[in-house]
Design a protein around this motif. Structure first.
Motif, short mmCIF file in Angstrom:
data_model
loop_
_atom_site.label_atom_id
_atom_site.label_comp_id
_atom_site.label_asym_id
_atom_site.label_seq_id
_atom_site.Cartn_x
_atom_site.Cartn_y
_atom_site.Cartn_z
N LEU A 20 36.71 -0.67 46.75
CA LEU A 20 36.35 0.89 47.94
C LEU A 20 34.78 0.84 46.40
CD1 LEU A 20 38.32 2.47 49.50
CD2 LEU A 20 36.72 0.52 50.61
N THR B 204 47.61 1.01 46.50
CA THR B 204 46.40 1.92 46.96
C THR B 204 44.81 2.28 45.70
OG1 THR B 204 47.82 3.19 47.95
CG2 THR B 204 45.91 4.46 47.77
N GLN C 210 43.26 -1.14 45.40
CA GLN C 210 42.52 -1.46 46.72
C GLN C 210 41.22 -0.34 45.95
OE1 GLN C 210 43.54 0.04 49.96
NE2 GLN C 210 41.81 -0.10 51.53
N ALA C 211 41.55 0.95 45.86
CA ALA C 211 40.52 1.86 45.45
C ALA C 211 39.44 1.22 44.43
CB ALA C 211 40.88 3.32 45.36
N LEU D 288 40.19 7.12 50.57
CA LEU D 288 41.62 6.50 51.00
C LEU D 288 42.73 7.80 50.65
CD1 LEU D 288 41.28 3.80 47.87
CD2 LEU D 288 41.94 3.41 50.96
#
Length: 964
Positions: free
Chosen positions: A195, A187, A190-191, A26
């Motif tokens: 992810l 982000t 999301q991480a 990312l």
């Protein structure tokens, strides 16, 4: 020596090492990670324990750590707001530094452009590069969250989600900052949730699909934050659905959004990096103990444990050293100390995730260390040797953990068989020294061609210069580097010199293989190699004193250069070339030699003088060779020269024949025909004694064998014989001079030209005999074999022979060296008596003697003796008597009557042949050893006896003819 420039370039090329924790996949920048880490840190520090709920504690503006706080209420956590003055006072007692083996330093001046921090909170904010307004916004947001969610624990919230709920664009100084802030938090969600989740996601998880869709939509349609909008509600639902998952599938009170690997380690790394001073050296701050205690409050949110802390902090300490110009070796010392704890953790924790991160981290550390240690001669010297010790320890410890605790292959097969530390150090030493050797070769070649360093010795061979440089390198290795390596490898110095020995040996082997002849340069190189080898072996032996095998393994690895053997072989080639050249010279010049007695005072051949001069020059050249083994190789040289002189002596007498060459063939036995003397004179005219064909070649060949030339040959060989002793003396003198020693250097040294001495003695003897028998039987055959006692005994006596022999004696006396003269005359005397006897006993049917002729024969015998006695001026009496004794004894038979001779003959044959005599008397063989006691001699006297009794006996017994 490694240049500071090469070390500087190496450091600059690796000032930023890639993070070993894995890829985030990312676009999270270093700034993004720092801000998130700071937010987690501040939120964690606002509660004293993970189970304590957040409380609303507004801070008066006058006590705000960032100077921008609003509100009123109680003070924040006492530890976060602790005064740095009191913290510095306790720095000397830092438990962390003590545990890491560090000493507290004088605090470096604070170089930040902002004001000096007054509290730990200020220190943390400044070290993490958080602007004041951002810090104020974070604290304000946390106050709002606490006010709106009283009683909720920090770990039950998703901090980026809560912050997105609290702030809108108007809370930021400009739209760009707001956009970056919003993007970062989305982000981060999301991480942490999609992810790198703490609990792995199922590919078909609907919540994950919803969150993915929301975040994708937010990139096109900006999410409106700071309000309880529908989009925010959808985001909250999706985020909490993923964050509250548990391993058993039930909902959990705790939220997992920043504790997945490697996101948590990236964030934690940023927190740990705040523990260093802001400046060039980047050393640990004095307040590290208290700051780490505060950082540990984030463990619950980040899912960090002690083993992850140890691993991450090890990497941070190491990376801090790398990125701060590698000046503070305390950072390496601390990383090395903490790596020892990591090694303990690795033995008990076999979690796959941990092992993967551990392997990646150690590989990175080891890779960096190996780039220096595999060529440590470039990277280190006496000024930075302390850093090398730490780097070696880091490299070895990393290798041990990777092999012993992570490698399945090692655990399955090789545990207990491999000493990882020793093997690693062995690799470092051998690699670096091979590199250093190659550099030395290149430098020596470059400096020699440019004349920069060796301008005073332009002719010094490269390998000689290299040998000295390698010797210096070995000494430096032993004194500077080996003591460091010896901690892990007891034979470190031995391995080093064995490597250098091998490297130089490879070059020397190529050098030797290309040598075609002995030169000053080649000898210098080989002597330098021999000295280097002795120095290297000495270091290896010294280093191996306490080892189990006494260093035998290393010594066996050091295959001998055999430099002395190489020198010896070259010298032997040199000797062979000189000797072969000398032999060719001898062959070529002796073919042209005229053997002229007047060529010089010694009446010897000029070629002999020249060959001795060449040998003398060869000896001078040999002792001028710059070699250390003149004495050892002297036998090779003397043997070669000895054979050359032997060859000369043999060639000098070759082609001259021997005594048997000139003795005429003995005719077949006949008996005398008793008759008138007139018939005998007539018979003489029609028959002459058979002549023996010469075996010495053509007329031209005989021309080269004239008496003066034969004398010259004898003088030549004798001249060589006399010079042998001088050569032996010269050799001993030269040996003493070249060895700078006294007479004892030649003690026990047997320098003898035995082959040439023997050849000279044999040659002189052969030439004496050849000359004598050639004179008697060839040159004077007309007065001996073809005349003496032929037909009428009284008419052809020995006077003519003696008359012609006299000038021959004068030639010999005037030409032959006085030490050889008597030997030649003695040989001539023996030949004369042999010729005298041969005429009497094998002169053919034209000669016949009566008993009365014995008086003539004895008178002639005495005349022949008198010639060689020369009234006392000739040969000694005893020599003449000895040489004439055979003829004297045989002459007694000529006085005896035929009947007596026949009876003596029969008795001798009967005794010799026994029972074979009954039927017939056997014919005794001709031996040439004439004697009155030898049957063949008696038979021959009867054959030449001019009376009927003898003729009748020979006719009856052997039926001998009267003519040939």
């Amino acid at each position: 020596m490694a240049s500071s420039q090469s070390r500087r370039e190496l450091n600059q090329s690796e000032s930023l090492l890639p993070c070993p924790f894995g890829s985030l996949a990312l676009p999270l920048s270093d700034l993004d990670l720092r801000h998130t880490a700071y937010e987690i840190f501040v939120s964690a520090c606002r509660t004293s324990a993970g189970s304590r709920p957040l409380t609303y504690t507004p801070q008066p503006q006058s006590q705000s750590p960032n100077g921008n706080g609003n509100g009123n209420g109680n003070s924040p956590s006492p530890s976060l707001q602790r005064s740095l003055t009191s913290a510095a006072a306790a720095a000397a007692a830092s438990k962390v530094k003590k545990a890491l083996g560090l000493k507290s330093k004088t605090k470096t001046p604070f170089h930040s452009p902002t004001k000096k921090p007054a509290t730990l909170a200020d220190l943390m904010r400044i070290h993490m590069s958080i602007p004041d307004h951002a810090d104020a916004r974070i604290r304000r947001g946390l106050l709002r969250i606490a006010a709106s969610q009283l009683g909720r624990r920090l770990e039950s919230m998703v901090l980026p989600l809560e912050l997105l709920q609290q702030f809108k664009s108007s809370d930021f100084p400009d739209p760009q900052e707001y956009h970056s802030w919003r993007t970062r938090n989305l982000t981060m969600l999301q991480a942490g949730l999609l992810l790198h989740p703490f609990i792995p996601l199922h590919p078909s998880d609907p919540s994950a699909h919803r969150l993915t869709q929301i975040l994708r939509t937010a990139t096109h349609t900006p999410l409106e934050t700071g309000r309880n909008t529908e989009s925010m509600q959808l985001l909250r639902t999706a985020v909490l659905s993923l964050a509250t998952r548990s391993f058993d599938g039930s909902a959990s009170d705790s939220c997992h959004w920043a504790d997945g690997s490697p996101l948590n380690l990236y964030i934690y790394q940023k927190l740990l990096e705040s523990c260093f001073e802001i400046g060039d050296d980047g050393s640990l701050i004095d307040e590290v103990d208290e700051l780490l205690e505060l950082i540990k409050k984030t463990w619950t949110i980040l899912g960090v444990t002690q083993i992850y802390h140890n691993l991450c902090f090890t990497w941070v300490l190491f990376n801090q050293y790398v990125t701060t110009a590698q000046v503070d070796t305390d950072l390496l010392l601390a990383a090395d100390a903490l790596l020892a704890e990591v090694a303990k953790d690795a033995k008990t924790n076999k979690d796959p995730v941990y092992c993967q991160i551990l392997s990646s981290t150690l590989s990175s550390i080891m890779g960096w260390a190996e780039k220096r240690l595999l060529a440590y001669h470039e990277a280190f010297n006496a000024t930075n040797i302390e850093a090398m010790q730490c780097i070696v320890s880091l490299g070895v410890c990393s290798a041990q953990i990777l092999v012993e605790d992570i490698s399945h292959e090692y655990r399955r097969r090789r545990k207990g068989e491999t000493d990882v530390a020793r093997s690693t150090i062995d690799t470092y030493i051998r690699s670096s020294l091979r590199t250093a050797f190659a550099q030395r070769m290149e430098e020596v070649d470059l400096n020699r061609r440019s004349g920069n360093k060796y301008q005073n010795t332009p002719t010094t061979p490269i390998l000689s210069i290299l040998a000295k440089d390698i010797g210096d390198l070995a000494k430096k290795e032993k004194d500077l580097f080996s003591p460091i390596f010896k901690k892990w490898h007891p034979l470190a110095a031995g391995v080093a010199v064995a490597t250098l020995h091998s490297c130089y040996g490879n070059e020397l082997k190529q050098f030797i293989s290309g040598l075609a002849e002995l030169t000053a340069d080649s000898v210098q190189v080989l002597k330098s190699a021999d000295k280097l080898e002795k120095d290297l072996v000495s270091i290896a032996v010294e280093d191996s004193v306490d080892s189990e095998d006494g260093g035998k393994g290393l010594i066996r690895e050091m295959l001998p250069y055999e430099a002395e053997l190489a020198i010896a072989n070259l010298v032997r080639d040199w000797i062979k070339t000189r000797v072969d050249r000398l032999k060719d010279w001898v062959d070529r010049n002796l073919e042209q030699e005229t053997w002229n007695p007047g060529a010089n005072r010694a009446n010897c051949a000029p070629s002999a003088v020249e060959v001795l001069r060449i040998i003398d020059e060869t000896l001078d050249a040999y002792f001028q060779l710059p070699i250390p083994m003149h004495r050892a190789l002297l036998p090779d040289l003397t043997l070669g020269l000895d054979r050359s002189l032997q060859h000369y002596a043999s060639k000098a007498k070759s082609g001259c024949g021997t005594r048997s060459t000139f003795i005429p063939a003995i005719p077949a036995l006949t008996r005398c025909e008793v008759g008138s003397k007139l018939w005998k004179k007539k018979e003489k005219l029609t028959q002459t004694p058979p002549r023996r064909r010469s075996q010495v070649g053509s007329m031209n060949g005989r021309d080269s064998l004239s008496l003066p030339q034969l004398c010259t040959r004898m003088n030549t060989i004798y001249h060589i014989r006399t010079e042998l002793e001088n050569l032996e003396k010269k050799i001993k003198t030269c040996l003493r001079n070249v060895e700078n020693a006294h007479a004892d250097i030649t003690d026990g040294l047997d320098i003898k030209f035995e082959l040439s001495l023997s050849s000279c003695q044999e040659g002189i003897q052969t030439l004496c005999e050849t000359t004598a028998y050639k004179v008697v039987f060839h040159d004077m055959s007309h007065v001996l074999w073809e005349s003496l006692y032929l037909g009428d005994t009284a008419s052809n006596r020995i006077d003519s022979f003696i008359k012609e022999l006299d000038p021959t004696l004068e030639v010999i006396s005037g030409t032959v060296h006085n030490r050889v003269r008597n030997r030649v005359i003695t040989a001539l005397m023996k030949a004369a008596f042999d010729g005298f006897l041969l005429v009497l006993l094998a002169g053919g049917p034209q000669r016949a003697f009566t008993c009365q002729d014995s008086q003539i024969l004895e008178e002639d015998f005495k005349s022949l003796k008198a010639l060689f006695l020369a009234d006392g001026d000739g040969l000694p009496d005893e020599v003449v008597e000895k040489a004439s004794s055979q003829a004297k004894n045989v002459l007694t038979l000529f006085r005896a009557d035929s009947e007596t001779l026949v009876e003596r003959y029969k008795r001798m044959v009967t005794e010799a042949f026994g029972s074979a005599v009954k039927s017939r008397f056997p014919l005794p063989p001709t031996t040439g050893n004439w004697s009155p006691n030898e049957a063949n001699t008696l038979l021959r006297v009867l054959c030449y006896r001019n009376d009927k009794a003898a003729t009748r006996f020979l006719k009856k017994t052997y039926n001998l003819p009267k003519k040939l």
